[in-house]
Each structure stands twice: as C-alpha cells, then as structure tokens.
Design a protein around this motif. Structure first.
Motif, PDB file in Angstrom:
ATOM      1  N   THR A 142     -11.791  26.236 -25.489  1.00 35.23           N
ATOM      2  CA  THR A 142     -11.523  27.580 -25.062  1.00 35.23           C
ATOM      3  C   THR A 142     -12.887  28.708 -24.797  1.00 35.23           C
ATOM      4  O   THR A 142     -12.796  29.717 -23.887  1.00 35.23           O
ATOM      5  CB  THR A 142     -10.498  28.403 -25.458  1.00 35.23           C
ATOM      6  N   THR A 143     -13.589  28.833 -25.675  1.00 28.59           N
ATOM      7  CA  THR A 143     -14.958  29.730 -25.874  1.00 28.59           C
ATOM      8  C   THR A 143     -16.353  28.398 -26.227  1.00 28.59           C
ATOM      9  O   THR A 143     -16.672  27.370 -27.290  1.00 28.59           O
ATOM     10  CB  THR A 143     -14.633  30.341 -27.386  1.00 28.59           C
TER      11      THR A 143
ATOM     12  N   ASN B 191     -15.829  32.950 -23.140  1.00 24.97           N
ATOM     13  CA  ASN B 191     -14.441  32.667 -22.670  1.00 24.97           C
ATOM     14  C   ASN B 191     -13.949  31.556 -21.083  1.00 24.97           C
ATOM     15  O   ASN B 191     -14.710  32.444 -20.261  1.00 24.97           O
ATOM     16  CB  ASN B 191     -13.514  33.587 -22.927  1.00 24.97           C
ATOM     17  N   GLU B 192     -13.188  30.881 -21.209  1.00 29.18           N
ATOM     18  CA  GLU B 192     -12.630  30.224 -19.995  1.00 29.18           C
ATOM     19  C   GLU B 192     -11.676  31.361 -18.759  1.00 29.18           C
ATOM     20  O   GLU B 192     -10.652  32.166 -19.485  1.00 29.18           O
ATOM     21  CB  GLU B 192     -12.182  29.045 -20.217  1.00 29.18           C
TER      22      GLU B 192
ATOM     23  N   THR C 228     -21.335  34.889 -26.203  1.00 34.21           N
ATOM     24  CA  THR C 228     -19.889  34.383 -26.077  1.00 34.21           C
ATOM     25  C   THR C 228     -18.785  34.553 -24.786  1.00 34.21           C
ATOM     26  O   THR C 228     -19.488  35.032 -24.007  1.00 34.21           O
ATOM     27  CB  THR C 228     -19.029  34.852 -26.797  1.00 34.21           C
TER      28      THR C 228
ATOM     29  N   GLN D 227      -9.011  25.269 -28.573  1.00 31.60           N
ATOM     30  CA  GLN D 227      -8.568  25.930 -28.843  1.00 31.60           C
ATOM     31  C   GLN D 227      -7.649  26.509 -29.947  1.00 31.60           C
ATOM     32  O   GLN D 227      -7.329  27.737 -30.817  1.00 31.60           O
ATOM     33  CB  GLN D 227      -7.000  25.630 -27.531  1.00 31.60           C
TER      34      GLN D 227
END
Lengths: 109, 117
Positions: B31-32, B51-52, B49, B99
């Motif tokens: 997810t990250t 995130n999806e 960073t 996640q």
C-alpha cells in the motif's frame, strides 16, 4: 524535523565485539531499525526495537532507550564479512522511515 | 519472505533524457512504497512516499516535477527522472510496506544505479 546521529566510521578486529551507537530526535516514533548495507547493494534488515531493552539475535543485538533517544547495535565475534555500513533508522508516526548517515565498519584481521 | 523487485539494476543515459525505474512487490500488496536516493558514502535520503491510488508525498527539497512517481497498483510503483542531468547520477532504491505491517521492516529493492553523461 528528524535528526539521527551515528559515528561515521569504526574499525574493529576480527573476533572482537563492537558497539555502534545511534541517537535520535524525531517527531513521532514507531520503532527503531538497524540495517546492514554492503557497498553498492540495498540495505538488509537486522533488527527492530519498539520497547526499551535489549533484543538479541545470534551475533547481533540491539538496544533501545526511548527516554534517552538512544540505541546501539552490538556485533559479537566479528567476521570479515561484517565489514559494511550499518544504518540506524527511525520509523515515524507518518509511517515513514528516516535513516541516519550510517556507520562504515571495517573489520581487520 | 517478502520480495521487492527493482528494475533496471543500472542505467546510463544522456543528459536531457528521461529514465523510468520500476519497483514491484512480488508476493505481497504494497500500500505504501518509498523512494530513496543514496550518493556515494552517504546514507539513504527519503525522496518521496507513494500510496496506491493517490499522489506521492515529496520530501522537502525534492522536485516533484522532476521526479515523477506513479503508484497505480498495489504491486507497482514507478519513478521517472525527467530531463536527467549529471547531478542526478545516484543510487536509487525503492522499498515497500504491506497493508498490515506498520511496524515491520521495509523490504528493499536491489537499487538502480543511474549514471547521466
């Protein structure tokens, strides 16, 4: 802001014990990580501390004192292959990981 | 264990061209993802960073128009260095978190060594 300090370089003798210190001041704390990185390669995970105290894993141990903002990585029975950079990294509340400048350890015969 | 694949391992490009670096999580959903840059004998510097499905968060001093990050799926993030210059030559490393692993170690790709001539 984030501030993580480690010694730049250390030298130790094969078979000996070496302690690499790390002090930190960060906004948010989700734990402290130690990574090993050989030149030209990606870091590999060594240890994780989120509570105060000592975590032992084979020849490597890591200590954390949250009140002092201090950690150390202890390497026992040093081997030549332990020559590498050791990175102290702090996980922050934003789920990021900030690295110290790294300590280049040279193991000599 | 968790594996992150980064491609290419090294690339040489001419000044002014663009380079795309891919980072894939092979056996977990990331997810990250994080992108780091490392200059010789220095530590890893977090660039951004991602995130999806959302825009990347860039660290101070990192030009978002120069370093384009796309995280279109849970297993793939890309970093595009646009109009590369010699000072962009560096070692770029991606890392990923699953996640439900907020306190677990990052899994790193093997890095991409970029040389801009």
């Amino acid at each position: 802001g984030q501030n993580i300090d480690q010694p730049t370089e250390m030298t130790a003798t094969e078979g000996a014990i070496v302690q690499i210190n790390c002090t930190y001041q960060t906004s948010g704390f989700n734990g402290l990580f130690w990574y090993q990185q050989h030149a030209g390669e990606a870091p590999t995970f060594l240890s994780y501390n989120v509570l105060d105290g000592l975590e032992e894993k084979g020849r490597f141990s890591s200590f954390l004192s949250r009140s002092k903002g201090y950690s150390y990585l202890l390497l026992k029975e040093l081997q030549m292959k332990d020559s590498a950079s050791y990175l102290c990294a702090v996980g922050t509340g934003a789920n990021n990981l900030f690295f110290g400048t790294g300590t280049r350890l040279t193991v000599i015969p | 264990g968790a594996v992150v694949s980064q491609h290419p391992s090294w690339v040489i490009c001419k000044s002014g061209t663009s380079v795309k670096i891919e980072c894939r999580s092979l056996d977990f959903q990331a997810t990250t993802m994080f992108w780091y840059r490392q200059f010789p004998k220095q530590s890893l510097m977090l660039m951004a960073t991602s995130n999806e499905g959302s825009k990347a968060t860039y660290e101070q001093g990192v030009e978002k128009d120069k370093f384009l990050i796309n995280h279109a799926s849970l297993t793939l993030s890309t970093l595009t260095v646009t109009s590369a210059h010699p000072e962009d030559s560096s070692f770029y490393i991606c890392s990923a978190k699953g996640q439900f692993s907020y306190n677990s170690p990052l899994h790193f790709g093997n890095g991409t060594r970029l040389t801009v001539t």
